[in-house]
Motif scaffolding. Sequence first.
Motif: not given
Length: 169
Positions: A54, A56, A70, A73-75, A94-96, A98
């Motif tokens: 996971n 971004f 962050n 591991s998440n925005l 911005l790219n996320t 999972s």
Amino acid sequence: MATAKINWLKIMLLVTALSVPTLPVRADFSQTRTTQIQLRVDAPSGTAEANRLNGFAISGSGIDASGVLNQGSNLNPNTQFTAPTNSSPFNFSLNTFSSDNATPVSLTSTGNNTLPAYSKVSVTNGGNREGLSGNISRSGEGTVTPGGSGTNAILTQTNSFSVFENSNF
């Protein structure tokens, strides 16, 4: 007397002919012919690469960011991004992503293949032998007829001719 001159001339020609060595002459001929045909029908294939993480990715310039980007591991949803107000140039990306759930996959020879919707997927359907053919005649000449998608027909022909002369002088 004329007969004696003619006989003497014949004897001289005979002696001259016998005194000139004869030259043996020999010619060798060599021929090599090789013809090879390779016909191939490809099997179906595919790859599916699962993303195991996971995360971004942010890139850009001319943008202001406030706060922590962050949370692990998440925005961070509380991060504020502000574009310039003075008409200055900027770019922002911005790219996320999972993680994918790994799923077993099998490919069939009919081309009706289903791969999971992973992050990276590539599928190649199998070939069909219809129309694909090759032939080598008795004289060694080859011909190939290409088939459809997923097939290959390769013809390789080699002809070599050589003449060797061997003379002793």
